[in-house]
Design a protein around this motif. Sequence first.
Motif, PDB file in Angstrom:
ATOM      1  N   ARG A   1      13.032 -23.529  41.234  1.00  0.00           N
ATOM      2  CA  ARG A   1      11.887 -23.634  40.205  1.00  0.00           C
ATOM      3  C   ARG A   1      10.847 -24.687  40.557  1.00  0.00           C
ATOM      4  NH1 ARG A   1      15.420 -23.203  34.816  1.00  0.00           N
ATOM      5  NH2 ARG A   1      16.606 -24.726  36.038  1.00  0.00           N
TER       6      ARG A   1
ATOM      7  N   VAL B   1      13.269 -18.990  33.186  1.00  0.00           N
ATOM      8  CA  VAL B   1      12.566 -19.115  34.477  1.00  0.00           C
ATOM      9  C   VAL B   1      13.732 -18.667  35.579  1.00  0.00           C
ATOM     10  CG1 VAL B   1      10.794 -20.031  35.788  1.00  0.00           C
ATOM     11  CG2 VAL B   1      10.819 -20.493  33.215  1.00  0.00           C
TER      12      VAL B   1
ATOM     13  N   TYR C   1      18.912 -18.505  39.355  1.00  0.00           N
ATOM     14  CA  TYR C   1      18.406 -19.255  40.545  1.00  0.00           C
ATOM     15  C   TYR C   1      19.497 -20.000  41.431  1.00  0.00           C
ATOM     16  CZ  TYR C   1      19.286 -22.875  36.754  1.00  0.00           C
ATOM     17  OH  TYR C   1      20.076 -23.287  35.872  1.00  0.00           O
TER      18      TYR C   1
END
Length: 1026
Positions: free
Chosen positions: A22, A140, A461
């Motif tokens: 990110r 995210v 992630y």
Amino acid sequence: MRKKVDDRIRTLIENGVKLRHRSMFVIVGDKSRDQIVNLHYMLSKSVVKSRPTVLWCYKEKLELSSHKKKRAKQVKKMMQKGLLDPEKVDPFSLFVESGNITYCLYKDSERVLGNTFGMCILQDFEALNPNLLARTIETVEGGGLVVLLLRSLSSLTNLYTLVMDVHERFRTESHSQPTARFNERFLLSIASCKACVVMDDELNILPISSHIRNIEPIAVTEDPEGLSERERELKSLKEQFHDDFPVGPLIGKCCTMDQGKAVITFLDAVLDKTLRSTVALIAARGRGKSAALGLAVAGAVAAGYSNIFVTAPSPENLKTLFEFVCKGLNSLEYKEHLQYDLVRSTDPEFKKAIVQINIYKQHRQTIQYLRPHDHGKLSQVELLVIDEAAAIPLPVVKSLLGPYLVFLSSTVNGYEGTGRSLSLKLLQQLETQSQISAQSPEGPHSGRLFKKIELNESIRYASGDPIESWLNGLLCLDVASYIPNISRLPHPSECDLYYVNRDTLFSYHKESEIFLQRMMALYVASHYKNSPNDLQLMADAPSHHLFVLLGPVDESKNHLPDILCVIQVCLEGQISRKSAIKSLSEGRQPSGDQIPWKFCQQFQDAVFPSLSGVRIVRIAVHPSALRLGYGSTAVELLTRYYEGQMADFTEEDAEAIEEPEVKVTEAAEKVSLLEEKIMPKANLPPLLVHLRERRPEKLHYIGVSFGLTRELFRFWRKHNFVPFYIGQVPNNVTGEHSCMVLRQLNRGEIEGDESGQYGFLTPFYQDFRKRFRRLLGTAFQSIDYKLAMSVLSSKIDFAGHENMDESSKSLLNVISPHDMKRLEAYTNSCVDFPMILDLVPILSHEYFQEKLPVTLSPVQASVLFCMGMQNRDIAYMKKEMKLEGEQIMSSFRKVMKKLYNYLHTVTTKEIESTLPRLKEVTLAPHSVSVDEDLDEAAKEVMEKMKAENDGTLDLESLQQYAIDDKEGDFNKALQNGVKVSASGLISVKSSRSEEDKRGRSKESKSKRKGKGDDKSRSNKKKKLAK
């Protein structure tokens, strides 16, 4: 005007997409919103898959409505006002219309948990707090963007003085000026984050982000299928178990290799079916723990487990778990509504969370939510799943374990609020027991297996994400590695307490950061519930202060000393009488100043809030130094410090040793944003100050608020703290009652504070004990009897008591003589226990009020307390006291006998005088003696007999038998040789003539006849009268 975007911004975004890392952008300026479109466009170009989704978080208002129809009306109004040219397409409006945007208020941010977005936009910086920051950034995915919007600032250092919304909760009447130390540390940490860029609203990179000056594009060698090495391993694992039921379909739902291995380990324990395993799953936030547990529970259902219980601090924590239970059941070809049903909670606090799943494909099976402190309701359980175990108190988790299969899941670090007491204590203990079991199969722990699984790979992630590392460092989330091993444990008497300067602690200097991380590590290791917001409270709250207990410091060695204990305190009180009276009249309790307002509410006292005091918020001891006296030493040193015993200060000294004020803003306001350089402050005061060198605040008391447990209560009572409040409603998660205790400081400053053992607190303490006794049978019945007896201070000593008889005699107003008779009958085993059941509460209350000076053994006092004060039954006492029912009843009878004997000796005369009796006849002595009375009675009888004989005995009639010459006749008879009879009688012939005899006999007959006629006449008269 079109402008070329800095290549470094595009390179940062592309590198993040390639590495699945990110990136973060902080945009400063009033037009920062317009640059969101450009960043989203660059991200869309770099991402191969579909258009990234957007999460937009805000405080209250958006400039454009999040509702389509309302937004169309707003655009129409703007066109009518001439503010919008229809021929010129506004890129932002187009972005809002076409983008897949989810709008979320900060206060509703919990609803986005578990969701994944490609881009997160955070506006209204003043409304952010550490919890919100972590919660939103965590949604995210790898390669996505985090965009933070700031209003126009003349200098970034203006953030140091920015008033945050959370500061409103930190203000109190006497401490109203928070300091934004957290914002300062936040800004300095951004400067060190390699994946973060700070720029203005024209995308000009500011000097604070000089670390990306030389950023270069990264070349990544990709698999022909576009898979990384870990993804290929996961794919091969799925293919390996594809045909195995139920493992294959469940493994197919896993997203990482770690998660797949965890599910296999769970299913091994499930399919073993010996119910002798404890499997613990430990991981950081976002690793897929709850999903793995949910898939394992679905596998247990397929394996035929009937009774499955799931527990967590709240049903809302189980949202992901139940979601993946349903996904697992669907993958195993279970049909909702046909073969299983979902039951949702009706409690509005739980927001319709799933609390039960009923399955009836093969046979009746149930997956049911259970609150942690309802562990006593576990029955016929085959599998127990404990999610977020670190957020549950350790004693409660231990009580949940039993002879059944147990799955544990815990967040080691993350924003949900966790503690490492679970992994440090419970898991270590379980592992030791498992090793003992393996070495001695026939031991007490035989057959119990323990397995530990750790998930390191994130779901959203790739590992090594720079934003994750930055967030963990900023919020002190990953502090497990900051607990150093202590080489030498000094004696507590060698240790000293130091004051920690918060300006220096949160200055983001290297040494200060290490010290802060170590302090937070002790917090996390000692307390079961920790939250990132605690860090902002430590930093910004004006009334909070920090102290650390250190061993002997060797100044020749240039390294930080080991922290043995941390104490966080909060100054309270100094509330005006007017505010106190207003609060009492309105019946409300303002935020802050917990102890003064609670004391004011409990005793309706408007004077106490005006006193000044300090509340110990937290006390944490190093995990390897527990129960060695360091906590007690720290508390005693802190008490001595606030009593002024550490050093003597005069008024002149106080002015001379005034703490230097640190300027919050640097002299950078004259420079533009594009030239401003942000650096940590210089010329800071020392981090640690010895208490001899700091003037203490003038205080009247020191207090603590904590969850009531026996161990904690004994600790604070040992230091002469006395309770004044215990909450009647236990905590939903812990099942503990909140408790507040106080200790007076600086005696002699308050009128009447010498009146008792605890100074001015004595009458309030006595009132608290009286109220606590009254509530033991109702609100506090569930409290453990040992803890309740400790609170009541039931170690009764009558050595110094006087006039006990007077107080005991007052019992006559409560206990009647008939009650005493029943009590006597029970002690003599003449009646059963129900006959005196009504007397037990009365006698126990009087005894524990120290009105009955009877010596009881600890067991006897406990039995009396349970039966009389808490209305407990024999079954409870058998379980808690580990005694048989006969022993309990025998002890109880002995207690009643002792109480009766004492009451009997004290109150016998009073009770006898009140008993109802027959009226007694008083026998007074006669004036005539017994002999005289008998003589007189004899005379009366003789006279009566004489009177009767006079009428019946006629002397004349007897005359015929008379002997005229008595002596001569006798002599003649004897001379003539008359024979004497055996009786001594002789017969002598009368010398009277026959005529005399006849005449006399006639006279006597006529007299008797006359008397008979009189009688016959009287009888006739009676007959006529009738």
